[in-house]
Write an enzyme that holds these catalytic residues in place. Structure first.
Site, PDB file in Angstrom:
ATOM      1  N   LYS A   4       0.871  -1.174   0.000  1.00 15.22           N
ATOM      2  CA  LYS A   4       0.000   0.000   0.000  1.00 15.22           C
ATOM      3  C   LYS A   4       0.904   1.219   0.000  1.00 15.22           C
ATOM      4  O   LYS A   4       1.614   1.466   0.986  1.00 15.22           O
ATOM      5  CB  LYS A   4      -0.924   0.002   1.210  1.00 15.22           C
ATOM      6  CG  LYS A   4      -1.915   1.158   1.161  1.00 15.22           C
ATOM      7  CD  LYS A   4      -2.913   1.076   2.292  1.00 15.22           C
ATOM      8  CE  LYS A   4      -4.078   2.034   2.102  1.00 15.22           C
ATOM      9  NZ  LYS A   4      -3.673   3.430   1.999  1.00 15.22           N
ATOM     10  N   ARG A  27     -16.696   0.761  -2.350  1.00 12.77           N
ATOM     11  CA  ARG A  27     -15.784   0.266  -1.338  1.00 12.77           C
ATOM     12  C   ARG A  27     -16.041  -1.236  -1.278  1.00 12.77           C
ATOM     13  O   ARG A  27     -16.784  -1.712  -0.441  1.00 12.77           O
ATOM     14  CB  ARG A  27     -16.108   0.956  -0.003  1.00 12.77           C
ATOM     15  CG  ARG A  27     -14.916   1.256   0.829  1.00 12.77           C
ATOM     16  CD  ARG A  27     -15.233   2.184   1.960  1.00 12.77           C
ATOM     17  NE  ARG A  27     -14.907   3.575   1.650  1.00 12.77           N
ATOM     18  CZ  ARG A  27     -13.685   4.035   1.461  1.00 12.77           C
ATOM     19  NH1 ARG A  27     -12.646   3.245   1.559  1.00 12.77           N
ATOM     20  NH2 ARG A  27     -13.477   5.301   1.180  1.00 12.77           N
TER      21      ARG A  27
END
Ligand code: AMP
Length: 512
Positions: free
Chosen positions: A210, A374
């Protein structure tokens, strides 16, 4: 469409728990609606205002107004009147808003008044309504529900698709295809508490670094390259390096999803603030690019050679990405599965953190790309940092928190035994905590200045945060990102609170 019809159907939809009945009711309502009504009707049904918040609370709605005997208001009429109320500003605005609301309520029947009250106070909010509305629209217009859902995903707006569908029928959906050159909302990630939990949930998955940069969606058609942010702003001109990188790739019609980051001389990521500053600067791009050169790192492909890949499983999209984009420009990842998956993922996370990145995103290999959602198939895992800090002051809350001390001013210990403020937070508090802290802080109050109550620095609170960032506003030169309260630590004295020194030492990425 008359408001009375909408109010009636809204009530019927709320009263039935059968999904099929809700869909049938909405389909019937949409069949009788004009194309220009639906962008208002859909949010009203869900209990939302197309204008967002208008700040019309109980104060303006509280006064009883004699209702009209016959319905005459149309939904468009109501929408225009509410827009007018929202536009009133300046001195005397409250009285003027009250007058306009009084006129609107007087034109409404009793049932319509009740509907409007619920709508304006947010009391009739129905979270799941949009999904039902999609089905209702499909039924009303004869379009396949899956096609309507996909169009809504790509348009990023149910209202836009609804208007087009009612105006032109199912053929309108052709305008909402994935098109290279037209940005779509990016897929977003949920949070998991640990990699073990994420791997457990997703099964066979990819664990990816990430990166803490700026999300970019890159489109190339021939020699034309466009770069969009996560909110679909066009930032092509600010990032000439990305255009150059895209033109190097062996393909001339594609959409890639990735993150732009900046690396220092040792190959470690530079801070988020530096990248954000670079991406935000649009004046002298050449100077900014020389000071903070950026590089793209891609992790998904939405379209390659003009072929729409959104519905393909991630494995196949990634194969296309790997065909097009050479390894250094792809995010580092590990594929994990089976009983040892959790351990392998932990190891990858540890290595990623050691390289200076913020965490990992764990992605299901079989999931499609859910634009603008999401999705549960992307789970981000970041180590949570916590600190024990001292409450230096608190601010009186407003709205639901009126009468409660809410926004806390947080301090860390300094070398000279005093406290340096690191930031504020009103997040993470339960109602019970708010009540408790209001009492406790009132006892500790030494001074009240407007809405800020300064207290004796005695109360220790555990704070979770996502990272540090530089700040000229606070004395230590840094502030916390996304600080939120975990719990009070009455077992600790202020002398045991964390120090500025240890905090800075724990975040070399910011102080370097
Ligand atoms: P957050 O902003 O904390 O909700 O995390 C999601 C964001 O992480 C995405 O919008 C991307 O900008 C960013 N990101 C960094 N690396 C990845 C990755 N490998 N996959 C997906 N998103 C990533």
């Amino acid at each position: 469409m008359l408001l009375s019809r909408l109010a009636h159907v809204s009530q019927e939809v709320a009263a039935t728990s059968a999904r099929s009945r809700k869909i049938a009711l909405l389909a019937e309502l949409f069949r009788g609606a004009d194309a220009d009504d639906v962008p208002i009707v859909i949010p009203y049904l869900a209990g939302r205002l197309p204008q967002g918040r208008l700040g019309i609370g109980w104060k303006l709605l509280g006064r009883p107004v004699t209702p009209a005997s016959e319905p005459s208001l149309t939904v468009r009429d109501v929408d225009a009147r509410l827009t007018a109320v929202g536009a009133v500003t300046g001195t005397g605005s409250q009285a003027e808003r009250g007058r306009l609301m009084g006129e609107l309520m007087a034109a409404a029947t009793g049932a319509e008044q009740a509907f409007l009250r619920g709508l304006l106070t947010g009391e009739v909010r129905q979270g799941a309504l949009d999904a039902v509305a999609v089905e209702g629209l499909a039924e009303a217009t004869g379009a396949p529900p899956a096609d309507v859902r996909r169009a809504v995903m790509l348009a990023g707006s149910l209202r836009t698709v609804a208007r087009a569908l009612l105006a032109q029928g199912p053929a309108a959906l052709d305008d909402f295809r994935l098109t290279v050159g037209r940005p779509v909302l990016p897929m977003l990630a949920h949070t998991a508490a640990s990699v073990a939990e994420a791997v457990d949930k997703l099964g066979a998955c990819a664990v990816e670094e990430k990166l803490d940069g700026i999300r970019v969606q890159l489109h190339r058609v021939g020699d034309d390259v466009r770069i969009y942010t996560r909110t679909l702003d066009d930032i092509t001109d600010r990032l000439p390096e990305l255009t150059a990188a895209a033109l190097e790739l062996k393909g001339d019609r594609f959409i890639l999803d990735g993150e732009v980051i900046a690396l220092d001389g040792d190959g470690r990521p530079r801070s988020f603030q530096e990248i954000a500053g670079r991406v935000g600067s649009r004046v002298d791009v050449a100077t900014a690019a020389a000071a903070v050169p950026v590089s793209p790192v891609f992790f998904d492909a939405l379209s390659v050679d003009g072929r729409d890949l959104l519905d393909l499983p991630f494995t196949e999209r990634h194969a296309e990405l790997a065909r097009l984009v050479p390894e250094p420009m792809r995010v580092r990842r590990a594929l994990v599965s089976g009983p040892d998956g959790g351990a392998a993922a932990e190891k990858f996370l540890a290595d990623t953190l050691a390289r200076g990145h913020e965490g990992v995103v764990v992605k299901a290999l079989d999931a499609p790309y859910s634009a603008g959602r999401r999705g549960a198939s992307w789970l981000k895992v970041k180590p949570v940092h916590t600190l024990d800090l001292v409450v230096l002051a608190a601010e009186w809350g407003h709205g639901r928190r009126t009468g409660k001390l809410s926004n806390l001013h947080l301090g860390a210990r300094t070398a000279d035994g005093s406290f340096a403020m690191l930031g504020k937070t009103f997040k993470g508090m339960t109602d019970a905590m708010l009540t408790w802290q209001t009492e406790r802080l009132t006892e500790l109050a030494v001074e009240e200045n407007g809405y800020v109550v300064t207290v004796r620095p005695e109360l220790v609170v555990e704070i979770a945060y996502d990272g540090l960032q530089k700040s000229t506003r606070y004395p230590a030169g840094v502030t916390l990102r996304f600080a939120r309260v975990v719990r009070y630590r009455e077992d600790k004295t202020p002398a045991e609170a964390d120090t500025v020194e240890t905090l800075l030492a724990a975040h070399p990425e910011v102080t370097r």
